[in-house]
Design a protein around this motif. Structure first.
Motif, PDB file in Angstrom:
ATOM      1  N   GLU A 308       0.830  -1.207   0.000  1.00 51.48           N
ATOM      2  CA  GLU A 308       0.000   0.000   0.000  1.00 51.48           C
ATOM      3  C   GLU A 308       0.861   1.253   0.000  1.00 51.48           C
ATOM      4  O   GLU A 308       0.535   2.244  -0.672  1.00 51.48           O
ATOM      5  N   ALA A 309       1.966   1.231   0.738  1.00 44.55           N
ATOM      6  CA  ALA A 309       2.882   2.378   0.760  1.00 44.55           C
ATOM      7  C   ALA A 309       3.493   2.596  -0.621  1.00 44.55           C
ATOM      8  O   ALA A 309       3.550   3.734  -1.106  1.00 44.55           O
ATOM      9  N   MET A 310       3.941   1.513  -1.273  1.00 41.90           N
ATOM     10  CA  MET A 310       4.528   1.653  -2.610  1.00 41.90           C
ATOM     11  C   MET A 310       3.517   2.242  -3.594  1.00 41.90           C
ATOM     12  O   MET A 310       3.882   3.066  -4.437  1.00 41.90           O
ATOM     13  N   ALA A 311       2.253   1.828  -3.470  1.00 36.38           N
ATOM     14  CA  ALA A 311       1.217   2.351  -4.366  1.00 36.38           C
ATOM     15  C   ALA A 311       1.008   3.852  -4.170  1.00 36.38           C
ATOM     16  O   ALA A 311       0.521   4.546  -5.080  1.00 36.38           O
ATOM     17  N   CYS A 312       1.367   4.349  -2.980  1.00 34.07           N
ATOM     18  CA  CYS A 312       1.263   5.792  -2.691  1.00 34.07           C
ATOM     19  C   CYS A 312       2.557   6.526  -3.020  1.00 34.07           C
ATOM     20  O   CYS A 312       2.664   7.729  -2.772  1.00 34.07           O
ATOM     21  N   GLY A 313       3.547   5.811  -3.556  1.00 37.22           N
ATOM     22  CA  GLY A 313       4.820   6.436  -3.911  1.00 37.22           C
ATOM     23  C   GLY A 313       5.760   6.629  -2.738  1.00 37.22           C
ATOM     24  O   GLY A 313       6.716   7.403  -2.820  1.00 37.22           O
ATOM     25  N   GLY A 329      10.116  -7.002  -3.730  1.00 42.50           N
ATOM     26  CA  GLY A 329      11.086  -7.172  -4.813  1.00 42.50           C
ATOM     27  C   GLY A 329      12.292  -6.270  -4.617  1.00 42.50           C
ATOM     28  O   GLY A 329      12.783  -6.093  -3.506  1.00 42.50           O
ATOM     29  N   ASP A 330      12.752  -5.668  -5.720  1.00 39.81           N
ATOM     30  CA  ASP A 330      13.911  -4.768  -5.616  1.00 39.81           C
ATOM     31  C   ASP A 330      13.493  -3.301  -5.545  1.00 39.81           C
ATOM     32  O   ASP A 330      14.303  -2.407  -5.741  1.00 39.81           O
ATOM     33  N   ALA A 331      12.206  -3.070  -5.240  1.00 41.75           N
ATOM     34  CA  ALA A 331      11.710  -1.686  -5.173  1.00 41.75           C
ATOM     35  C   ALA A 331      11.977  -1.035  -3.827  1.00 41.75           C
ATOM     36  O   ALA A 331      11.896   0.192  -3.695  1.00 41.75           O
ATOM     37  N   GLY A 332      12.292  -1.831  -2.801  1.00 46.86           N
ATOM     38  CA  GLY A 332      12.552  -1.280  -1.474  1.00 46.86           C
ATOM     39  C   GLY A 332      13.899  -1.722  -0.955  1.00 46.86           C
ATOM     40  O   GLY A 332      14.655  -2.411  -1.644  1.00 46.86           O
ATOM     41  N   ILE A 333      14.222  -1.310   0.255  1.00 47.70           N
ATOM     42  CA  ILE A 333      15.449  -1.742   0.931  1.00 47.70           C
ATOM     43  C   ILE A 333      15.081  -2.884   1.863  1.00 47.70           C
ATOM     44  O   ILE A 333      14.256  -2.722   2.767  1.00 47.70           O
ATOM     45  N   LEU A 334      15.668  -4.068   1.619  1.00 51.35           N
ATOM     46  CA  LEU A 334      15.434  -5.243   2.450  1.00 51.35           C
ATOM     47  C   LEU A 334      16.646  -5.455   3.349  1.00 51.35           C
ATOM     48  O   LEU A 334      17.782  -5.383   2.872  1.00 51.35           O
ATOM     49  N   MET A 360      13.273   5.205  -5.360  1.00 52.55           N
ATOM     50  CA  MET A 360      12.471   4.224  -4.627  1.00 52.55           C
ATOM     51  C   MET A 360      10.980   4.474  -4.828  1.00 52.55           C
ATOM     52  O   MET A 360      10.195   3.529  -4.949  1.00 52.55           O
ATOM     53  N   SER A 361      10.605   5.738  -4.887  1.00 50.50           N
ATOM     54  CA  SER A 361       9.202   6.082  -5.103  1.00 50.50           C
ATOM     55  C   SER A 361       8.723   5.571  -6.459  1.00 50.50           C
ATOM     56  O   SER A 361       7.675   4.919  -6.566  1.00 50.50           O
ATOM     57  N   ARG A 362       9.508   5.833  -7.504  1.00 52.03           N
ATOM     58  CA  ARG A 362       9.112   5.408  -8.850  1.00 52.03           C
ATOM     59  C   ARG A 362       9.116   3.885  -8.974  1.00 52.03           C
ATOM     60  O   ARG A 362       8.214   3.293  -9.569  1.00 52.03           O
ATOM     61  N   ALA A 363      10.118   3.237  -8.376  1.00 53.45           N
ATOM     62  CA  ALA A 363      10.186   1.773  -8.429  1.00 53.45           C
ATOM     63  C   ALA A 363       9.008   1.147  -7.679  1.00 53.45           C
ATOM     64  O   ALA A 363       8.436   0.139  -8.117  1.00 53.45           O
ATOM     65  N   GLY A 364       8.643   1.750  -6.553  1.00 52.21           N
ATOM     66  CA  GLY A 364       7.515   1.242  -5.767  1.00 52.21           C
ATOM     67  C   GLY A 364       6.199   1.371  -6.502  1.00 52.21           C
ATOM     68  O   GLY A 364       5.362   0.454  -6.473  1.00 52.21           O
TER      69      GLY A 364
END
Length: 390
Positions: A308-313, A329-334, A360-364
């Motif tokens: 949900e956070a990624m969908a909000c950028g 995936g690789d859109a955030g920091i794990l 990170m915002s665009r990838a998310g």
């Protein structure tokens, strides 16, 4: 099989008693399943069962179920864990000629009713890690819960798992035949989206955020590991970089006072805001207001907040364990959820590096497009159809 209008179709019952007055993860999954099944399926007839008339009315008004030709909505006087319901629900399903019953969480009738049983098992935390939620009823009644889960998994015709990780756990720890367990990912609705900066500013003012906002969304059970986020914020604020305010959006649980006790003992009352349970509109506002969503959880069957956070950028930092890498995936920091210094360092990078935040915002945003609730419902409906043909 024909219905009263002469149309072919089976009768499917969805257990909507999992939807509470405050809609959290399982309730949200159930609501969106109802919404998109109503849109997608023009062939079968549906019965949605509620326990609370006020919840029923609110959900029906939101989804427009009452006016739908193939949908019937009803309340029953017993909750999902009611022993009386174990006897009465199968009778109701038989009387109504239900061909398939779907419980959107692990509890369902043990007695057969003549139709197919679909069970969604979101996770098996109390079985695999009873120490993660030591004061939960399921952990306290561990032998009964284990017996019940094994019986229900054996009884079900199909088990829906939220992730590949959960699917493997269900097969390994509950002995389910692999062919009976299907991964159907959860989703995110288009209403979770970037909002104008005015919303961000208003939310930050409301919670007294001074510089940077790290959001934690969800319950604060020990396995959610909120304490590591609080300690990482403490490290950052002592260091003298951008001041970090942690906002915890989730109902406080008196069984687990440890995080609140730590906040008070460390004098962090202004740095950690316990915002309580939030409705969807408020939660979307918080996602938009946050500089980062942090979920250092030790176990997730899926993990809706990062999606949900990624969908909000909003950039996401989360645990590298269980199902979370599948979602983020690789859109955030794990990272290792128990490494407080690594978390503090990652938060500092996100807070201070505008280019990183933008990437990170665009990838998310791109990653979140892979998980629409419509697809969850499509794959669930396909599973129903396969079962009803068998």
């Amino acid at each position: 099989m024909k219905d009263l209008n002469g149309c072919h179709g089976m009768k499917i019952c969805i257990d909507a008693r999992w939807i509470g007055a405050r809609i959290a993860g399982i309730g949200r999954y159930t609501v969106y399943l109802l919404r998109y099944l109503a849109e997608l399926d023009g062939e079968n007839r549906y019965l949605a069962l509620f326990h609370d008339p006020a919840v029923r009315d609110a959900v029906c008004a939101e989804l427009g179920l009452s006016g739908r030709e193939r949908w019937e909505v009803r309340t029953v006087p017993y909750g999902v864990f009611s022993p009386r319901g174990q006897l009465l629900l199968p009778r109701l399903l038989r009387r109504e000629g239900v061909d398939l019953f779907h419980s959107t969480n692990f509890m369902a009738p043990l007695l057969r009713f003549g139709g197919k049983l679909v069970l969604t098992v979101h996770d098996i935390i109390p079985l695999k890690h009873p120490e993660f939620a030591p004061r939960s009823k399921k952990s306290r009644a561990y032998p009964i819960y284990r017996w019940l889960m094994r019986r229900l998994v054996a009884r079900a015709d199909l088990i829906s798992a939220d992730s590949e990780y959960s699917r493997r756990d269900i097969v390994e720890f509950l002995g389910a035949p692999p062919g009976k367990v299907r991964t159907i990912y959860l989703g995110v609705d288009p209403k979770y989206r970037p909002l104008p900066p005015t919303v961000r500013d208003e939310v930050r003012r409301k919670f007294g955020v001074r510089e940077r906002l790290a959001l934690f969304a969800g319950r604060a059970d020990p396995y959610k590991n909120l304490i590591t986020l609080v300690k990482a914020a403490e490290l950052l604020n002592r260091k003298g970089g951008p001041r970090c305010t942690v906002v915890v959006a989730g109902a406080e649980d008196p069984r687990y006072p440890e995080v609140g006790d730590y906040v008070r003992s460390a004098g962090m009352e202004k740095d950690v805001i316990f915002a309580g349970s939030q409705d969807e509109e408020a939660l979307i506002g918080l996602y938009n207001a946050a500089d980062v969503l942090v979920l250092p959880s030790l176990y997730e069957g899926f993990g809706l907040p990062p999606l949900e956070a990624m969908a909000c950028g909003t950039p996401v930092i989360c645990s590298d364990r269980t199902s979370l890498p599948e979602v983020v995936g690789d859109a955030g920091i794990l990272l290792d959820p128990l490494d407080t210094r690594a978390l503090a360092s990652a938060m500092e990078r996100v807070f201070t590096d505008a280019a990183l935040r933008d990437r990170m915002s665009r990838a998310g945003l791109e990653r979140a497009k892979l998980f629409p609730w419509r697809r969850t419902a499509e794959e669930t409906l396909a599973a129903y159809r396969e079962l009803l043909r068998s």
